[in-house]
Every structure is written in structure tokens, then in C-alpha cells.
Design a protein around this motif. Sequence first.
Motif, PDB file in Angstrom:
ATOM      1  N   TRP A 109       0.678  -1.246  -0.037  1.00 57.35           N
ATOM      2  CA  TRP A 109      -0.022  -0.048  -0.008  1.00 57.35           C
ATOM      3  C   TRP A 109       0.870   1.146  -0.087  1.00 57.35           C
ATOM      4  O   TRP A 109       0.389   2.418  -0.492  1.00 57.35           O
ATOM      5  N   THR A 110       2.099   1.213   0.507  1.00 58.71           N
ATOM      6  CA  THR A 110       2.911   2.434   0.448  1.00 58.71           C
ATOM      7  C   THR A 110       3.005   2.681  -1.033  1.00 58.71           C
ATOM      8  O   THR A 110       3.292   3.950  -1.066  1.00 58.71           O
ATOM      9  N   ILE A 111       3.300   1.915  -2.112  1.00 61.88           N
ATOM     10  CA  ILE A 111       3.463   2.594  -3.326  1.00 61.88           C
ATOM     11  C   ILE A 111       2.566   3.317  -3.887  1.00 61.88           C
ATOM     12  O   ILE A 111       2.703   4.442  -4.352  1.00 61.88           O
ATOM     13  N   PRO A 112       1.271   2.808  -4.062  1.00 63.52           N
ATOM     14  CA  PRO A 112       0.167   3.905  -4.796  1.00 63.52           C
ATOM     15  C   PRO A 112      -0.014   4.878  -3.580  1.00 63.52           C
ATOM     16  O   PRO A 112      -0.438   6.152  -4.014  1.00 63.52           O
ATOM     17  N   SER A 113       0.344   4.904  -2.564  1.00 59.71           N
ATOM     18  CA  SER A 113       0.081   5.910  -1.411  1.00 59.71           C
ATOM     19  C   SER A 113       1.200   7.058  -1.789  1.00 59.71           C
ATOM     20  O   SER A 113       1.034   8.387  -1.953  1.00 59.71           O
ATOM     21  N   VAL A 114       2.566   6.522  -2.283  1.00 59.53           N
ATOM     22  CA  VAL A 114       3.636   7.585  -2.302  1.00 59.53           C
ATOM     23  C   VAL A 114       3.327   8.298  -3.918  1.00 59.53           C
ATOM     24  O   VAL A 114       3.536   9.432  -4.086  1.00 59.53           O
ATOM     25  N   MET A 115       2.943   7.311  -4.686  1.00 53.56           N
ATOM     26  CA  MET A 115       2.527   7.927  -6.070  1.00 53.56           C
ATOM     27  C   MET A 115       1.435   9.145  -6.050  1.00 53.56           C
ATOM     28  O   MET A 115       1.498   9.980  -6.388  1.00 53.56           O
ATOM     29  N   LEU A 116       0.411   8.880  -5.157  1.00 54.77           N
ATOM     30  CA  LEU A 116      -0.869   9.841  -4.858  1.00 54.77           C
ATOM     31  C   LEU A 116      -0.367  10.928  -4.218  1.00 54.77           C
ATOM     32  O   LEU A 116      -0.596  12.073  -4.896  1.00 54.77           O
ATOM     33  N   LEU A 117       0.418  10.984  -3.282  1.00 53.42           N
ATOM     34  CA  LEU A 117       1.127  11.801  -2.570  1.00 53.42           C
ATOM     35  C   LEU A 117       2.136  12.920  -3.261  1.00 53.42           C
ATOM     36  O   LEU A 117       2.111  14.221  -3.523  1.00 53.42           O
ATOM     37  N   THR A 118       2.952  12.048  -4.193  1.00 51.36           N
ATOM     38  CA  THR A 118       3.990  13.133  -5.019  1.00 51.36           C
ATOM     39  C   THR A 118       3.233  13.657  -6.056  1.00 51.36           C
ATOM     40  O   THR A 118       3.706  14.902  -6.530  1.00 51.36           O
ATOM     41  N   TRP A 119       2.019  13.128  -6.427  1.00 48.86           N
ATOM     42  CA  TRP A 119       1.395  13.610  -7.602  1.00 48.86           C
ATOM     43  C   TRP A 119       0.653  14.781  -7.147  1.00 48.86           C
ATOM     44  O   TRP A 119       0.521  15.981  -7.865  1.00 48.86           O
ATOM     45  N   ILE A 120       0.055  14.886  -5.978  1.00 44.20           N
ATOM     46  CA  ILE A 120      -0.601  16.042  -5.265  1.00 44.20           C
ATOM     47  C   ILE A 120       0.200  17.148  -4.729  1.00 44.20           C
ATOM     48  O   ILE A 120       0.148  18.147  -5.218  1.00 44.20           O
ATOM     49  N   PHE A 121       1.195  16.765  -4.159  1.00 35.95           N
ATOM     50  CA  PHE A 121       2.040  17.725  -3.546  1.00 35.95           C
ATOM     51  C   PHE A 121       3.102  18.162  -4.070  1.00 35.95           C
ATOM     52  O   PHE A 121       3.923  19.366  -4.239  1.00 35.95           O
ATOM     53  N   LEU A 122       3.903  17.211  -4.767  1.00 38.38           N
ATOM     54  CA  LEU A 122       5.389  17.328  -5.651  1.00 38.38           C
ATOM     55  C   LEU A 122       4.910  17.637  -6.953  1.00 38.38           C
ATOM     56  O   LEU A 122       5.799  17.929  -7.809  1.00 38.38           O
ATOM     57  N   LYS A 123       3.827  17.347  -7.467  1.00 43.06           N
ATOM     58  CA  LYS A 123       3.256  17.590  -8.780  1.00 43.06           C
ATOM     59  C   LYS A 123       4.190  16.665  -9.891  1.00 43.06           C
ATOM     60  O   LYS A 123       4.450  17.040 -10.890  1.00 43.06           O
ATOM     61  N   THR A 124       4.352  15.457  -9.501  1.00 48.09           N
ATOM     62  CA  THR A 124       5.075  14.693 -10.206  1.00 48.09           C
ATOM     63  C   THR A 124       4.111  14.090 -11.126  1.00 48.09           C
ATOM     64  O   THR A 124       2.930  13.597 -10.727  1.00 48.09           O
ATOM     65  N   LYS A 125       4.626  13.892 -12.295  1.00 44.49           N
ATOM     66  CA  LYS A 125       3.757  13.163 -13.515  1.00 44.49           C
ATOM     67  C   LYS A 125       4.186  11.870 -13.835  1.00 44.49           C
ATOM     68  O   LYS A 125       5.471  11.593 -13.883  1.00 44.49           O
ATOM     69  N   TYR A 126       3.385  10.796 -13.683  1.00 39.64           N
ATOM     70  CA  TYR A 126       3.965   9.382 -14.025  1.00 39.64           C
ATOM     71  C   TYR A 126       3.409   9.004 -15.514  1.00 39.64           C
ATOM     72  O   TYR A 126       2.059   9.239 -15.922  1.00 39.64           O
ATOM     73  N   ARG A 127       4.246   8.768 -16.237  1.00 42.49           N
ATOM     74  CA  ARG A 127       3.837   8.179 -17.762  1.00 42.49           C
ATOM     75  C   ARG A 127       3.369   6.841 -17.674  1.00 42.49           C
ATOM     76  O   ARG A 127       3.545   6.096 -16.614  1.00 42.49           O
ATOM     77  N   PHE A 128       2.883   6.385 -18.749  1.00 44.33           N
ATOM     78  CA  PHE A 128       2.230   5.003 -18.855  1.00 44.33           C
ATOM     79  C   PHE A 128       3.514   4.034 -18.473  1.00 44.33           C
ATOM     80  O   PHE A 128       3.141   3.040 -18.070  1.00 44.33           O
ATOM     81  N   ARG A 129       4.629   4.371 -18.922  1.00 46.47           N
ATOM     82  CA  ARG A 129       5.838   3.329 -18.834  1.00 46.47           C
ATOM     83  C   ARG A 129       6.084   3.134 -17.141  1.00 46.47           C
ATOM     84  O   ARG A 129       6.366   2.123 -16.973  1.00 46.47           O
ATOM     85  N   LYS A 130       6.145   4.186 -16.602  1.00 48.62           N
ATOM     86  CA  LYS A 130       6.310   4.203 -15.259  1.00 48.62           C
ATOM     87  C   LYS A 130       5.186   3.411 -14.443  1.00 48.62           C
ATOM     88  O   LYS A 130       5.582   2.620 -13.498  1.00 48.62           O
ATOM     89  N   ILE A 131       3.974   3.823 -14.827  1.00 45.67           N
ATOM     90  CA  ILE A 131       2.790   3.049 -14.103  1.00 45.67           C
ATOM     91  C   ILE A 131       2.949   1.559 -14.503  1.00 45.67           C
ATOM     92  O   ILE A 131       2.934   0.713 -13.516  1.00 45.67           O
ATOM     93  N   THR A 132       3.355   1.033 -15.782  1.00 45.77           N
ATOM     94  CA  THR A 132       3.693  -0.354 -15.967  1.00 45.77           C
ATOM     95  C   THR A 132       4.488  -0.815 -15.253  1.00 45.77           C
ATOM     96  O   THR A 132       4.532  -1.998 -14.777  1.00 45.77           O
ATOM     97  N   GLY A 133       5.714  -0.205 -14.979  1.00 49.75           N
ATOM     98  CA  GLY A 133       6.629  -0.851 -14.036  1.00 49.75           C
ATOM     99  C   GLY A 133       6.447  -1.130 -12.820  1.00 49.75           C
ATOM    100  O   GLY A 133       6.663  -2.121 -11.846  1.00 49.75           O
ATOM    101  N   VAL A 134       5.441  -0.126 -11.949  1.00 51.35           N
ATOM    102  CA  VAL A 134       5.010  -0.333 -10.864  1.00 51.35           C
ATOM    103  C   VAL A 134       4.178  -1.369 -10.843  1.00 51.35           C
ATOM    104  O   VAL A 134       4.101  -2.380  -9.834  1.00 51.35           O
ATOM    105  N   ILE A 135       3.126  -1.635 -11.882  1.00 54.25           N
ATOM    106  CA  ILE A 135       2.367  -2.907 -11.853  1.00 54.25           C
ATOM    107  C   ILE A 135       3.034  -4.070 -11.899  1.00 54.25           C
ATOM    108  O   ILE A 135       2.711  -4.984 -11.130  1.00 54.25           O
ATOM    109  N   VAL A 136       4.209  -4.193 -12.730  1.00 50.90           N
ATOM    110  CA  VAL A 136       4.871  -5.482 -12.803  1.00 50.90           C
ATOM    111  C   VAL A 136       5.650  -5.773 -11.556  1.00 50.90           C
ATOM    112  O   VAL A 136       5.677  -6.853 -10.956  1.00 50.90           O
ATOM    113  N   CYS A 137       6.143  -4.597 -10.670  1.00 51.31           N
ATOM    114  CA  CYS A 137       6.692  -5.017  -9.452  1.00 51.31           C
ATOM    115  C   CYS A 137       5.843  -5.614  -8.504  1.00 51.31           C
ATOM    116  O   CYS A 137       6.050  -6.376  -7.702  1.00 51.31           O
TER     117      CYS A 137
END
Length: 358
Positions: A109-137
Motif C-alpha cells: 500500500w506504500t507504493i500507490p500512497s507514495v504515487m498519490l502524495l507525490t502527484w498531489i504535493f510534489l506535482k510529479t507526473k507519471y507516464r504510462f511506462r512508469k505505471i507499467t513498471g509499478v504494476i509489474v513490481c
Amino acid sequence: MISLKEFCTKKTLLGLGLGQFLSLLITSTGFASSELARKGINAPTSQSFLNYVLLVIVYGSYMLYKKRALKAKLYYYLILGLVDVEANFLVVKAYQYTSLTSVMLLDCWTIPSVMLLTWIFLKTKYRFRKITGVIVCVAGLVLVVFSDVHAGDRAGGSNPRIGDILVIAGATLYAVSNVSEEYLVKSADRVELMAFLGLFGGIISAIQISILERNELKSIQWSAGAALPFFGFAAAMFLFYSFVPVLLKLNGSTMLNLSLLTSDMWAVLIRIFAYHEKVDWMYFIAFAAVVVGLIVYSGGDKDEDQQHAAVADEEAGSVSCNRRTEAGGCSKTKVSNKHDFVTTSSSRDKEEHQEKKS
């Protein structure tokens, strides 16, 4: 498709290597904790306390020597210290109530939480490639869970519901801690972060120990066999905390948490070669899946860096042009003004010539 050149960058290779070094450190802390548990020592906050003491001694001394001014507010570090201490406590406490398999699964649960928090507060943008890597991991780690079930290693626990709630709460706090550290290490200073995390983490741990683990520490029969894993745990955690900000600044908190997924796989390899234990074949597929996911996730760093550089150059050019405009105009403006002047002059000449004729 992802080309080989995208993986051969210094940033990508350093991020992958450092991530696995941190994963091995986490694996070593797990084995140290297991050894302490075998000896009947159950004091997780006390183990973390020694790590915080090392952090404040080493990095605090360096700050005093350099006489550096603070770059962030003290209450940021106070909140971060509280979150970090309680995250460690909740996850370790969960093992008393639920199974190892459940902890491993819910800790993701840490991983989607980190992605959500970085997207909201740090304005980090995740491309399809990075999302695919997360899903595989994550899929690779789920394979580890199914491997435990397949091998019959799952234990119910005394109260799975309470244990699962503790893991989810601890994983959420880990996400908050990681994202906060990423923000502070990029906006403030790594040495300052480690010094004050050690200071406030140590103070909060000392208070918690005096309340919850005072009797446990009194009952410990100290010996070389107990002291070695205890201090080994502290040394490994000190190295882990020292290098985490480097990876956070280099690749971000999502890459950190994805890299730590391999800690369970490294533990399996240690069980095979050090203890000669047999493990299920699904572990090896899971390990390969996590490695592939990490490579896919980190493969797009070069393209993103080039885009950031292009945007920065464009912004710099715009600012430079604006400054020249304020001083006397850009070259295009000057050419336009010159053309307007010539047009105006020619029209005036025509008017004067018509007046003379009349």
C-alpha cells in the motif's frame, strides 16, 4: 519500445544499484530482528533509538562544524520524526497479530500512497511506462504471497483484522515519511534532514521506550549473541537512512519503495545459500518480475531529463528575451520597429509630394 541506451545512463544505473544496496540493508535488519526475536528480545523502538542517536551524532556534529544555517522550519522535522518512529512501530507491532504473508501484501500500500502524495504535493507526473513498471513490481510481490500460500507457510495470527489495520496505517505513514523526505532533501539539505530526523526521532523514541518498553529492556540478558544483532541492526539502519535521501533526490520516493520490494527476494536467496533451505519455485519468477519492473520504471529517466532541460532552456530564453525587451527590445522587436519606421517615413514622403503638386 525501450532502447538499451535509455538504461545505460549514469542516473539509471546508479539508481538501480543504490536501490538494491538499500534493499540488502533492509534484508539484514530483518534477519537481525529475527535473531533478536529468537532470543526473546522484543524491543523494536529501542532498536530504532540507537539508529537515531547515530544520526544526530554524525550529522549533527557535521552541521555544528560547518555552522550551517537552517533551510527548513524545525516543526517540519518534528512531524517527520514522529511519523517515522510510529511507522516503524506499527508495522513491527502488526507481526504479533497477523501473518507474514498479510504484512507483505498489505505493505505494498506504500507504493500507490507514495504515487498519490507525490502527484498531489510534489506535482510529479507519471507516464504510462512508469505505471507499467509499478504494476509489474507489485505483481512480482503478489507472486511471493501466493508462493507462501502454495507452500503452506501462511499463519492466521491471533487477530488478523487488527494486524491488517496496523500494517495499512504503518504503510501510509511510511508513504508520508518518504514523500516528506523527498521534499526536504530537494528543497533543504540532506545533512540537515538526517541531523534533525535523528534528533527528534531519538527524543520521541526515548519517550515511547520509557512508556512501552521499559520493563522489556530490564528483562534482557545481555550477551555477545544478543549485542551483535542489536548493534548490527542499528548500523544497517544508519547506513539505510544515510543513503535513502541520495536515492530520493536522484530517482524519487516511488523508485525507493519499488527497490525495497526485492528485500523479500534477497531474504530467500540468503535462506537458500546460508541456511540451505528449500523455497518454492514461484520466488524466482517473482524476483525476475520485480527486476523487470524496476528496469521498466527507471527506463524513462533520460527522456524526462531531456524534456525538463528543453523546458528550462525555453523558459530561460523567454526570460532573457523579456529582459532584453525591457532594456531595449529583442532583435525581432527591433526589426519590426525599423520596418514600421520605414513604412511611416515613406507614407509621410508621399503625403508631402502630393501637397507640393496641389
